[in-house]
Design a protein around this motif. Structure first.
Motif, PDB file in Angstrom:
ATOM      1  N   ARG A  91       0.829  -1.106   0.079  1.00  0.00           N
ATOM      2  CA  ARG A  91      -0.092  -0.029   0.041  1.00  0.00           C
ATOM      3  C   ARG A  91       0.796   1.329  -0.061  1.00  0.00           C
ATOM      4  O   ARG A  91       0.707   2.257  -0.941  1.00  0.00           O
ATOM      5  CB  ARG A  91      -0.848  -0.136   1.137  1.00  0.00           C
ATOM      6  N   ALA A  92       1.902   1.264   0.830  1.00  0.00           N
ATOM      7  CA  ALA A  92       2.744   2.378   0.861  1.00  0.00           C
ATOM      8  C   ALA A  92       3.578   2.584  -0.429  1.00  0.00           C
ATOM      9  O   ALA A  92       3.572   3.934  -0.789  1.00  0.00           O
ATOM     10  CB  ALA A  92       3.871   2.192   1.988  1.00  0.00           C
ATOM     11  N   HIS A  93       4.131   1.553  -1.182  1.00  0.00           N
ATOM     12  CA  HIS A  93       4.586   1.716  -2.682  1.00  0.00           C
ATOM     13  C   HIS A  93       3.689   2.068  -3.322  1.00  0.00           C
ATOM     14  O   HIS A  93       4.081   3.026  -4.420  1.00  0.00           O
ATOM     15  CB  HIS A  93       5.284   0.287  -2.954  1.00  0.00           C
ATOM     16  N   ILE A  94       2.367   1.710  -3.367  1.00  0.00           N
ATOM     17  CA  ILE A  94       1.327   2.149  -4.358  1.00  0.00           C
ATOM     18  C   ILE A  94       1.212   3.684  -4.154  1.00  0.00           C
ATOM     19  O   ILE A  94       1.331   4.351  -5.225  1.00  0.00           O
ATOM     20  CB  ILE A  94       0.256   1.160  -4.052  1.00  0.00           C
ATOM     21  N   PHE A  95       0.937   4.201  -2.959  1.00  0.00           N
ATOM     22  CA  PHE A  95       0.789   5.425  -2.667  1.00  0.00           C
ATOM     23  C   PHE A  95       1.787   6.284  -3.054  1.00  0.00           C
ATOM     24  O   PHE A  95       1.571   7.562  -3.870  1.00  0.00           O
ATOM     25  CB  PHE A  95       0.246   5.806  -1.271  1.00  0.00           C
ATOM     26  N   ASP A  96       3.266   5.858  -3.010  1.00  0.00           N
ATOM     27  CA  ASP A  96       4.311   6.500  -3.375  1.00  0.00           C
ATOM     28  C   ASP A  96       4.363   6.592  -4.889  1.00  0.00           C
ATOM     29  O   ASP A  96       4.453   7.688  -5.293  1.00  0.00           O
ATOM     30  CB  ASP A  96       5.668   5.720  -2.681  1.00  0.00           C
ATOM     31  N   LYS A  97       4.208   5.538  -5.468  1.00  0.00           N
ATOM     32  CA  LYS A  97       4.346   5.615  -7.105  1.00  0.00           C
ATOM     33  C   LYS A  97       3.322   6.449  -7.653  1.00  0.00           C
ATOM     34  O   LYS A  97       3.385   6.862  -8.670  1.00  0.00           O
ATOM     35  CB  LYS A  97       4.410   4.190  -7.504  1.00  0.00           C
ATOM     36  N   MET A  98       2.087   6.264  -7.066  1.00  0.00           N
ATOM     37  CA  MET A  98       0.996   7.143  -7.745  1.00  0.00           C
ATOM     38  C   MET A  98       0.904   8.440  -7.090  1.00  0.00           C
ATOM     39  O   MET A  98      -0.054   9.266  -7.652  1.00  0.00           O
ATOM     40  CB  MET A  98      -0.369   6.212  -7.334  1.00  0.00           C
ATOM     41  N   ASN A  99       1.739   8.686  -6.251  1.00  0.00           N
ATOM     42  CA  ASN A  99       1.882  10.078  -5.780  1.00  0.00           C
ATOM     43  C   ASN A  99       0.420  10.703  -5.043  1.00  0.00           C
ATOM     44  O   ASN A  99       0.018  11.664  -5.395  1.00  0.00           O
ATOM     45  CB  ASN A  99       2.444  11.099  -6.827  1.00  0.00           C
ATOM     46  N   VAL A 100       0.016   9.810  -4.437  1.00  0.00           N
ATOM     47  CA  VAL A 100      -1.303  10.025  -3.627  1.00  0.00           C
ATOM     48  C   VAL A 100      -0.799   9.720  -2.073  1.00  0.00           C
ATOM     49  O   VAL A 100      -0.166   8.979  -1.674  1.00  0.00           O
ATOM     50  CB  VAL A 100      -2.431   9.223  -3.988  1.00  0.00           C
ATOM     51  N   LYS A 101      -1.701  10.299  -1.081  1.00  0.00           N
ATOM     52  CA  LYS A 101      -1.686  10.198   0.298  1.00  0.00           C
ATOM     53  C   LYS A 101      -2.550   9.212   0.930  1.00  0.00           C
ATOM     54  O   LYS A 101      -2.443   8.736   1.975  1.00  0.00           O
ATOM     55  CB  LYS A 101      -1.587  11.541   0.928  1.00  0.00           C
ATOM     56  N   THR A 102      -3.889   9.191   0.096  1.00  0.00           N
ATOM     57  CA  THR A 102      -5.014   8.237   0.590  1.00  0.00           C
ATOM     58  C   THR A 102      -5.579   7.602  -0.407  1.00  0.00           C
ATOM     59  O   THR A 102      -5.443   7.740  -1.399  1.00  0.00           O
ATOM     60  CB  THR A 102      -6.211   9.173   1.290  1.00  0.00           C
ATOM     61  N   ALA A 103      -6.378   6.610   0.212  1.00  0.00           N
ATOM     62  CA  ALA A 103      -7.115   5.488  -0.740  1.00  0.00           C
ATOM     63  C   ALA A 103      -8.278   6.425  -1.718  1.00  0.00           C
ATOM     64  O   ALA A 103      -8.495   6.285  -2.641  1.00  0.00           O
ATOM     65  CB  ALA A 103      -7.949   4.535  -0.217  1.00  0.00           C
ATOM     66  N   VAL A 104      -8.600   7.415  -0.897  1.00  0.00           N
ATOM     67  CA  VAL A 104      -9.788   8.501  -1.628  1.00  0.00           C
ATOM     68  C   VAL A 104      -9.045   9.230  -2.562  1.00  0.00           C
ATOM     69  O   VAL A 104      -9.674   9.142  -3.931  1.00  0.00           O
ATOM     70  CB  VAL A 104     -10.447   9.373  -0.644  1.00  0.00           C
ATOM     71  N   GLU A 105      -7.797   9.713  -2.455  1.00  0.00           N
ATOM     72  CA  GLU A 105      -6.999  10.259  -3.549  1.00  0.00           C
ATOM     73  C   GLU A 105      -6.852   9.445  -4.935  1.00  0.00           C
ATOM     74  O   GLU A 105      -6.955   9.789  -5.898  1.00  0.00           O
ATOM     75  CB  GLU A 105      -5.670  10.895  -3.134  1.00  0.00           C
ATOM     76  N   LEU A 106      -6.591   8.110  -4.281  1.00  0.00           N
ATOM     77  CA  LEU A 106      -6.179   7.116  -5.525  1.00  0.00           C
ATOM     78  C   LEU A 106      -7.411   6.838  -6.195  1.00  0.00           C
ATOM     79  O   LEU A 106      -7.248   6.641  -7.515  1.00  0.00           O
ATOM     80  CB  LEU A 106      -5.799   5.723  -4.662  1.00  0.00           C
ATOM     81  N   ALA A 107      -8.468   6.683  -5.572  1.00  0.00           N
ATOM     82  CA  ALA A 107     -10.046   6.389  -6.206  1.00  0.00           C
ATOM     83  C   ALA A 107     -10.006   7.661  -7.366  1.00  0.00           C
ATOM     84  O   ALA A 107     -10.426   7.393  -8.358  1.00  0.00           O
ATOM     85  CB  ALA A 107     -10.815   6.281  -5.183  1.00  0.00           C
ATOM     86  N   ARG A 108     -10.065   8.932  -6.652  1.00  0.00           N
ATOM     87  CA  ARG A 108     -10.259  10.056  -7.621  1.00  0.00           C
ATOM     88  C   ARG A 108      -9.325  10.127  -8.825  1.00  0.00           C
ATOM     89  O   ARG A 108      -9.710  10.396  -9.888  1.00  0.00           O
ATOM     90  CB  ARG A 108     -10.003  11.353  -6.714  1.00  0.00           C
ATOM     91  N   LEU A 109      -7.984   9.895  -8.554  1.00  0.00           N
ATOM     92  CA  LEU A 109      -7.325   9.731  -9.629  1.00  0.00           C
ATOM     93  C   LEU A 109      -7.448   8.865 -10.716  1.00  0.00           C
ATOM     94  O   LEU A 109      -7.234   8.955 -12.115  1.00  0.00           O
ATOM     95  CB  LEU A 109      -5.607   9.419  -9.172  1.00  0.00           C
ATOM     96  N   LEU A 110      -7.906   7.672 -10.310  1.00  0.00           N
ATOM     97  CA  LEU A 110      -8.070   6.702 -11.369  1.00  0.00           C
ATOM     98  C   LEU A 110      -9.421   6.413 -11.826  1.00  0.00           C
ATOM     99  O   LEU A 110      -9.922   5.421 -12.604  1.00  0.00           O
ATOM    100  CB  LEU A 110      -7.541   5.045 -10.723  1.00  0.00           C
ATOM    101  N   LYS A 111     -10.364   7.231 -11.311  1.00  0.00           N
ATOM    102  CA  LYS A 111     -11.861   7.240 -11.889  1.00  0.00           C
ATOM    103  C   LYS A 111     -12.074   7.527 -13.328  1.00  0.00           C
ATOM    104  O   LYS A 111     -11.284   7.932 -14.003  1.00  0.00           O
ATOM    105  CB  LYS A 111     -12.769   8.009 -11.006  1.00  0.00           C
TER     106      LYS A 111
END
Length: 196
Positions: free
Chosen positions: A176-196
């Motif tokens: 999870r930490a590696h994913i957030f780092d590579k995707m340049n996000v801090k939360t799962a919500v940011e990740l979801a918004r980025l990939l929607k």
């Protein structure tokens, strides 16, 4: 950034003035070779919000040949091309548009319509650049990180992800930490918004 490529100084100056009147940063080149030299020296991280106004007939590299070169480098989405010509015809315009040009204007052109299309091309470039950056980040994920990512996007908690993948919760946390780092996000919500 608007890149104006025309061998006529009067046209370059006029287009620079038009861009400035709309608050669009612009650079002018007197030849296709000059633009290619500048392009090769541009930092790749700044290739968003670009547009090329390209004269069809120029002495060194013609506009169509330069467009083909940009196409071969897969740059026409990041650098949408708007052709300008005093010597165009309908078949030429149709051909360039079918091959991916953003638009085609004959000289003399309507200043406002041209600048409106430039602004639309700049917006399209921003969107294409953002999309390409996301795909690059996704490509940097390992296979296991992609599996964890998919489960995060489903809203699964770390414990559920660990059980589903047969790994420890600590391993899920590391992924999870590696994913957030590579995707340049801090939360799962940011990740979801980025990939929607």
């Amino acid at each position: 950034m608007l890149h104006i490529i025309d061998d006529e100084e009067v046209i370059r100056d006029s287009l620079m003035w038009l861009a400035k009147s709309r608050g669009i940063p612009a650079t002018a080149y007197d030849s296709g070779k000059a633009f290619l030299t500048a392009l090769d020296n541009m930092p790749r991280i700044n290739l968003q919000g670009q547009c090329v106004l390209l004269d069809v007939r120029m002495p060194d590299i013609g506009g169509i040949a330069l467009f083909d070169l940009l196409s071969s480098r897969n740059l026409t989405q990041v650098f949408p091309v708007i052709f300008l010509t005093g010597h165009g015809d309908v078949p030429m315009a149709v051909d360039t548009l079918k091959r991916g040009a953003f638009d085609f204007f004959e000289k003399p052109f309507n200043d406002n319509k041209l600048m409106d299309r430039v602004q639309e091309a700049l917006a399209a470039s921003e969107q294409a650049s953002a999309s390409a950056a996301i795909h690059t980040r996704l490509a940097a994920l390992s296979g296991r990180e992609r599996e964890v990512l998919d489960l995060i996007l489903e809203g699964k908690m770390n414990k559920v992800i660990a059980d589903k993948l047969g790994i420890s919760m600590r391993t899920v946390e590391v992924h999870r930490a590696h994913i957030f780092d590579k995707m340049n996000v801090k939360t799962a919500v940011e990740l979801a918004r980025l990939l929607k």
